[in-house]
Scaffold this motif. Structure first.
Motif, PDB file in Angstrom:
ATOM      1  N   LEU A  95       0.837  -1.200   0.000  1.00 20.89           N
ATOM      2  CA  LEU A  95       0.000   0.000   0.000  1.00 20.89           C
ATOM      3  C   LEU A  95       0.871   1.249   0.000  1.00 20.89           C
ATOM      4  CD1 LEU A  95      -3.043  -0.592   2.366  1.00 20.89           C
ATOM      5  CD2 LEU A  95      -3.012  -0.456  -0.113  1.00 20.89           C
ATOM      6  N   GLY A 142      -3.136   3.689  -1.093  1.00 14.95           N
ATOM      7  CA  GLY A 142      -3.795   3.767   0.208  1.00 14.95           C
ATOM      8  C   GLY A 142      -4.917   4.787   0.228  1.00 14.95           C
ATOM      9  N   HIS A 143      -4.683   5.963  -0.349  1.00 15.72           N
ATOM     10  CA  HIS A 143      -5.725   6.992  -0.398  1.00 15.72           C
ATOM     11  C   HIS A 143      -6.886   6.553  -1.298  1.00 15.72           C
ATOM     12  CE1 HIS A 143      -3.743  10.008   1.988  1.00 15.72           C
ATOM     13  NE2 HIS A 143      -2.633   9.902   1.273  1.00 15.72           N
TER      14      HIS A 143
END
Length: 296
Positions: free
Chosen positions: A278, A283-284
């Motif tokens: 990630l 991740g966002h």
């Protein structure tokens, strides 16, 4: 060039620029023997003498001059590589590949992608569409990074997070006579247009009919929700579609939109490989997709 040491290269350049090992050592804040050792190691690596003494001045050999011709390119390449890596750690950049169905791509993803683009302008996002089986295969083969698909989906290598229950509704031409309750039996003698039979969305509709012992033969099967809506609008039949696909139609008078009895839903889930690294951009994106349920 295997084993080329950038510190040794820097020492060589300093010796040539300052004309002596002692001056180079002073410039680099090293000892003179350390600079001499680094230049000798560089010469061993390249298999050629790079510096010669002419009088009291250290000057490059012919091989040294050839190396100097490339030093600028080497330094630029290293600086570019360092800047690229730092952009990943200091900001959100890189590429994220999303796989999803065509309906979700049209009716769910646009505001999410807009928000990600606004917050992280350096993040490159690509989207591919397909049915759940196709997207799962791409995810397994790592040709995409993350998926938003219709359940069911299984696999020990996947981390699966359900995010949205999307109701199915009937859409019909405004002049089609319909009772108050839309049951499988009501639609058994109607011209019904359904999704193409290869995906989970079609299986969900077929199973709704089968629970009442009805095997429906649709008048048409299409892979495009927009095409299905247009065919209904011109009177070629009615259709069962996800409600998200007709929200913008509910205030219009050219279509009738009704809930089904019994209720019919599909569950959408965000899926990612458990072993997927990630990085910041992914991740966002994962967080934004997981927030779909709270935004709907």
């Amino acid at each position: 060039m295997k084993g080329l040491n950038l510190a040794y290269l820097q020492s060589f350049v300093a010796v040539v620029e300052h004309g002596s090992f002692s001056a180079a050592a002073e410039r680099l804040q090293l000892t003179q023997p350390a600079v001499s050792l680094q230049v000798r190691q560089l010469e061993r690596t390249l298999g050629a003498p790079l510096v010669e003494r002419i009088g009291r001045k250290a000057q490059p050999t012919a091989a040294g001059m050839e190396l100097l011709n490339h030093v600028g390119q080497i330094q630029d390449a290293v600086a570019s590589a360092v800047a690229a890596v730092r952009s990943r750690t200091k900001g959100v950049a890189g590429r994220v590949r999303i796989g999803t169905g065509a309906t979700a791509c049209i009716f769910l993803l646009p505001p999410i992608l807009k928000g990600l683009r606004k917050k992280y302008p350096a993040l490159e996002i690509t989207v591919v569409t397909g049915n759940t089986a196709e997207i799962a295969k791409a995810l397994d083969e790592n040709t995409i990074d993350i998926a938003l698909v219709t359940m069911p989906l299984s696999g020990r290598m996947f981390d699966i997070t359900p995010v949205l229950d999307d109701e199915f509704v009937l859409i019909a031409p405004a002049d089609m006579p319909l009772p108050a309750r839309i049951t499988p039996a009501v639609l058994s003698d109607k011209p019904v247009i359904l999704y193409e039979p290869s995906g989970n969305t079609r299986r969900i509709s077929d199973n709704w009919f089968l629970r009442d012992g009805i095997t429906l033969k649709p008048v048409m099967s299409l892979g495009s929700v927009e095409a299905i809506k247009e065919l209904v609008r011109v009177g070629l039949g009615c259709a069962i579609l996800p409600r998200m696909a007709v929200r913008d139609q509910e205030a219009r008078r050219d279509l009738t939109i009704r809930s089904l009895t019994p209720k019919l839903h599909r569950k959408l889930a965000v899926v990612i490989r458990r072993d997927k690294r990630l990085e910041a951009g992914l991740g966002h994106t994962l967080a934004a997709l997981k927030a779909i349920g709270s935004q709907s």
